[in-house]
Structures are given as C-alpha cells and as structure tokens.
Design a protein around this motif. Structure first.
Motif, PDB file in Angstrom:
ATOM      1  N   SER A  71       0.816  -1.216   0.000  1.00 43.74           N
ATOM      2  CA  SER A  71       0.000   0.000   0.000  1.00 43.74           C
ATOM      3  C   SER A  71       0.848   1.264   0.000  1.00 43.74           C
ATOM      4  N   TRP A 111      -3.391  11.523  -5.288  1.00 43.42           N
ATOM      5  CA  TRP A 111      -4.662  10.948  -5.710  1.00 43.42           C
ATOM      6  C   TRP A 111      -4.422   9.530  -6.187  1.00 43.42           C
ATOM      7  N   ALA A 112      -5.466   8.730  -6.117  1.00 37.01           N
ATOM      8  CA  ALA A 112      -5.424   7.354  -6.609  1.00 37.01           C
ATOM      9  C   ALA A 112      -6.823   6.994  -7.083  1.00 37.01           C
ATOM     10  N   TYR A 119     -12.258   7.236  -6.827  1.00 40.91           N
ATOM     11  CA  TYR A 119     -11.085   7.766  -6.144  1.00 40.91           C
ATOM     12  C   TYR A 119     -10.926   7.074  -4.791  1.00 40.91           C
ATOM     13  N   THR A 122      -6.068   8.171  -0.015  1.00 46.97           N
ATOM     14  CA  THR A 122      -4.616   8.166  -0.188  1.00 46.97           C
ATOM     15  C   THR A 122      -4.017   9.385   0.495  1.00 46.97           C
ATOM     16  N   GLN A 133       3.659   7.653  -0.912  1.00 49.85           N
ATOM     17  CA  GLN A 133       2.214   7.710  -1.094  1.00 49.85           C
ATOM     18  C   GLN A 133       1.613   6.410  -0.585  1.00 49.85           C
ATOM     19  N   VAL A 135      -1.826   4.176  -0.206  1.00 46.52           N
ATOM     20  CA  VAL A 135      -3.117   4.017  -0.874  1.00 46.52           C
ATOM     21  C   VAL A 135      -3.924   2.937  -0.158  1.00 46.52           C
ATOM     22  N   ALA A 146      -1.936   5.412  -8.987  1.00 49.10           N
ATOM     23  CA  ALA A 146      -1.608   6.447  -8.002  1.00 49.10           C
ATOM     24  C   ALA A 146      -0.528   7.327  -8.620  1.00 49.10           C
TER      25      ALA A 146
END
Length: 235
Positions: A71, A111-112, A119, A122, A133, A135, A146
């Motif tokens: 993640s 953003w992811a 969306y 994240t 990052q 997620v 991502a």
C-alpha cells in the motif's frame, strides 16, 4: 526547463542539459526506458512508471494490479545533486526545495483511482527526502493508478486546478475569483491578480472543460505576468 526520464529517475534539466532535480522510485532493479517513460516492473503486483515532458506529463505513477500489492509507494528527491527538503502545504501539495530552502518544484496533492473510476483514500508521508504515497486498496477494482505529479519547475510555476475547480472557474467571474483566491496557499502573490485574470481565465476554463482538461495558471519565476493555460487534469 524540461523533464527527461532516464534509468536514474525523472530529471528536471535546464536549457544546457544540466540536471536540476531528480525524482526516483525507491525500488529495486533497473527500469526499461523508452518513449518518454521509465518503467520499473516487479513481481509483487505493481509497477512504477516515470513519464517526462515528451510524454505530456511529468509524473511518477504506481500501477497497482493486485490486492496483494503493498500500500506504500516511495520516491526520493534530489536537487542539484543533494537530498531535497520536502514540506507539506495546506492543500496537500509537497514543496520540493534545495538544501538551502530555495523552492525547486511542487508535487501535486496525492490521488489514486481504481479501474471503475473511483477515487481511493490516499495520503503522502515525508521522511527526509523521501515522499511516500499510501493508498487504501480495500474494495478497489484493479488496476489502480496512483500519481505524484510535478507541477512546478525553475522557469515557470503552474498552479493546476481540478475538474471541479475548472467547472467553477468557467461559470462566472465570482467562481474564478473564488478558486483563484484559494490558490494563494500554494503561491501567495497570485491573489493580487485574480481579478485581472478573470476574463481570460473563464474563457480558457470553458475551453478546458469542453475538451476534458483543466485550467492552470502559469507564473514566470522571473517576473513574467501570470496567464491561464489548459493542462491535463490530475483530479
């Protein structure tokens, strides 16, 4: 300034070809570099891809294809050959500065999005010159994308607005001034010229919306007056 994807990472280079900033995935193995992109493949359910100016966007993508993938996805930043200073701004962007604190670049808010266009939750975390990052993949449809994206270089600063903000900006003078004023968290001087930019920016925002793109405001770092541009949407 241009960006160039190499086996060392995504390099921001000046007009003489000297590297000013490097963004590199924290990942084992060498990438395949072709067509303006450096692709790092793994056997753990994800790949990391750097795209440069020739590909249209200067960004690092994590392409997540499995619920078994990690993640967390990390990138290191160097400016002028030394570890960069990273700091979080109020809007979620990350300011990248050199060792003396001089701004060099800006990373767009995290953003992811999954395969259904949803969306995902994240966020960014900073440790030294490494930006990670995280997620939340719970319930996601794969693949998930991502995308930490560079928004600024040494020649120009580009404030990029989202689709929602672009729609607001295209609606009226008041709508544009509202979203322009909000951008002062990233670039304070823009607030002084929001009214002047309104007319042209509404037109550009409308054109951007009609072509599936977004509004940006570009500011020259050496006194060039701000002007509206059409950019690819990051959210």
């Amino acid at each position: 300034m241009n960006t160039v994807a190499t086996d060392a990472g995504l390099n921001l280079v000046d007009e003489l070809g000297a590297t000013q900033l490097t963004m590199s995935p924290v990942i084992k193995g060498a990438p395949v570099v072709e067509g303006g992109a450096a692709t790092y493949k793994t056997d753990q359910g994800y790949s990391m891809v750097l795209t440069d100016s020739t590909a249209g966007l200067s960004a690092g993508y994590s392409i997540i294809t499995s619920a078994d993938a990690p993640s967390n996805y990390s990138y290191s930043f160097d400016v002028d050959g030394s570890p960069a200073n990273l700091s979080a701004l109020e809007d979620g962007s990350i300011l990248v500065s050199d060792k003396d604190g001089n701004p060099s670049s800006l990373v767009a808010p995290a953003w992811a999005k999954d395969a259904n266009g949803t969306y995902l939750e994240t966020k960014y975390e900073i440790e030294g010159n490494v930006l990670t990052q995280t997620v939340n993949l719970d319930g996601a449809a794969f693949p998930v994308i991502a995308d930490p994206r560079l928004q600024q270089n040494l020649a120009f600063s580009t404030i990029e607005f989202t689709r929602s903000e672009t729609n607001t900006a295209s609606s009226s003078t008041g709508g544009f001034i509202a979203i322009c004023g909000g951008a002062t968290a990233v670039f304070a001087p823009i607030g002084a010229v929001c009214g002047v930019l309104a007319g042209a920016s509404i037109i550009v925002a409308t054109q951007a919306k009609n072509t599936g793109k977004c509004l940006g405001i570009r500011i020259g770092n050496w006194g060039t007056a701000p002007f509206p541009v059409i950019v690819n949407c990051y959210a």
